[in-house]
Design an enzyme around this catalytic site. Structure first.
Site: not given
Length: 487
Positions: A215-217, A219
């Protein structure tokens, strides 16, 4: 008469020679076949005829042995078995060994030649040395904080010391007591069947053997690639990014959970996790540079061992631009273990370089004589030092001003990144909650801990699970535990 005596003597000599040849054939040529024959119980009797060496955490053994008085005399015992099961694994008289019990088996059972001053003599006499000890890098307080923080929820925690690669905590829940598998009776067989039939998979080491969409980790990796490649040069300058963002070559639109993401700066997009910004950044960086950046952090590495093997984290190397956009926000086919995401965080905390993680500090004989140290652990550059410095600034902003406020600690600087990873058919599964972060005491010269937490609680209400709400508080307590024991 003398002639017959000579003939008899020659026949006896021939028979003696045949006997010697046959003995050599059985004991030398066929020895391995006899040793490996399932009907030969001598190796098992010798293996379990003495106590195994111990696995040690901060000076205290978390394993032991008990004398059963049976033919397979000593069974393995465990102190706080469920707490340390993802590290120790089990040593069973029936089902073999896993994790450290497996990776360090020759040392623990006394068969390692390095335990003896005269290994050749042991080979001749078939004697075994007393089992050696395996001293781990774990911090008990951090291990307990992670285990307690996850509670009854499914998930995992991995914590590292950024400057060295030492594994400070490795927790997976639900867990189990390895001691129930130690023996060879009915109880062990029933426990084996029960554990393997359990839908929650308590014997699965989620910290190193389970991969998740990050997920957004992820990024953090995309931001590093954008900064290293020069696609972004100013953290506060607007990034051309529409909201919603239509995935290239498709009619599918990607949107955000927060306002203000259209043409947002990298700082704002990072602090509030704007999907549209990072999806477009990944496309702008390009597949080649994104793949190189992911590989530099440790993705697509099938050979990682700590010393037991770690499931490889993956970033697809053959994608179209729409798939690349989704991969850049930690979706599509991107997968990572919690240990891998702890490595990503450690690279940021350690100035852009990352040490190979390790779990064994040293091994010794039963009397304490050193057998082997931790050795040299390779250092690779995941990003430019300037990029790492800017990412630390962005990660501090997530905790101080953004979605990671629940990870903040007094008297320490904390950086982090939250994530909520969709999965299942049509993203119908309960999202996984992620948090990755690092912490540095006010009086320390460098970050002392990097941590990754994933929570996959299938019983949670879909709207109630989030990286900031579920995973960040667990990471905070692990980081707090490490900072207290470091001071």
């Amino acid at each position: 008469m003398t002639k017959y005596i000579r003939r008899a003597a020659a026949l006896c000599a021939l028979l003696l020679l045949a006997l010697l040849v046959n003995a050599a054939r059985v004991q030398v040529v066929q020895s391995r076949a006899h040793d490996d024959n399932p009907a030969n119980r001598r190796p098992a009797i010798a293996r379990w005829g003495q106590p195994r060496g111990n696995i040690v955490v901060e000076g205290r053994a978390v394993t032991g042995s008990k004398d059963t008085g049976e033919q397979l005399r000593f069974e393995r015992t465990y102190r706080d078995g469920p707490l340390y099961a993802p590290v120790t694994g089990f040593a069973s008289q029936v089902y073999g060994t896993t994790f450290l019990e497996h990776a360090q088996d020759p040392l623990l059972d006394g068969s390692d030649p390095l335990l003896s001053f005269l290994p050749l003599w042991n080979d001749i006499t078939r004697d075994r040395n007393a089992g050696g000890e395996v001293v781990t890098t774990l911090r008990e307080a951090a291990q307990r904080a992670a285990y307690r923080g996850l509670g009854a929820r499914r998930g995992a925690v991995a914590a590292l010391e950024p400057a060295t690669g030492r594994v400070l905590a490795l927790v997976s829940r639900p867990s189990y007591d390895p001691g129930v598998l130690s023996g060879n009776g009915r109880e062990a067989a029933e426990a084996w069947a029960r554990l393997n039939a359990d839908a929650s998979k308590p014997m699965l080491n989620r910290a190193v053997r389970q991969t998740y969409p990050p997920g957004s980790t992820f990024k953090v990796v995309t931001a590093a690639a954008a900064l290293d490649s020069g696609v972004v040069t100013d953290l506060d300058a607007p990034v051309r990014s529409p909201d919603p963002y239509t995935l290239p070559g498709t009619t599918t639109s990607l949107s955000n959970e927060v306002e203000g993401c259209e043409n947002a700066s990298l700082r704002y997009a990072f602090e509030w996790s704007c999907n549209t910004v990072f999806a477009k950044l990944g496309v702008d960086v390009g597949l080649g540079a994104m793949t190189d950046s992911a590989r530099a952090f440790g993705f697509n590495d099938p050979g990682l061992r700590i010393p037991f093997s770690v499931a490889p984290s993956s970033f697809d190397t053959e994608m179209d631009r729409a798939q690349l956009a989704l991969s850049s926000i930690g979706q599509y086919d991107t997968r990572a273990t919690p240990l891998q995401m702890a490595l990503v965080t450690a690279a940021v905390a350690n100035g852009g370089s990352v040490r190979t993680p390790y779990l064994v500090e040293r091994t010794t004989t039963a009397s304490g004589r050193p057998v082997a140290g931790s050795g040299a652990h390779p250092l690779r550059q995941a990003m430019n030092p300037t990029t790492a410095r800017r990412l630390r600034e962005l990660m501090r902003g997530v905790v101080e001003d953004g979605t990671g406020a629940n990870a903040a600690l007094r008297h320490a600087t904390v950086g982090g990144k939250t994530g909520t990873a969709q999965h299942g058919i049509g993203n119908s599964g309960t999202p996984f909650a992620w948090f990755i972060g690092w912490a540095q005491s006010d009086d320390a010269i460098e970050p002392e801990v990097a941590v990754a937490v994933v929570v996959e609680d299938a019983e949670a209400v879909r709207g109630d699970i989030s990286g900031g709400g579920d995973a960040a508080p667990i990471a905070r307590e692990v980081m707090r535990a490490v900072l207290k024991t470091s001071g």
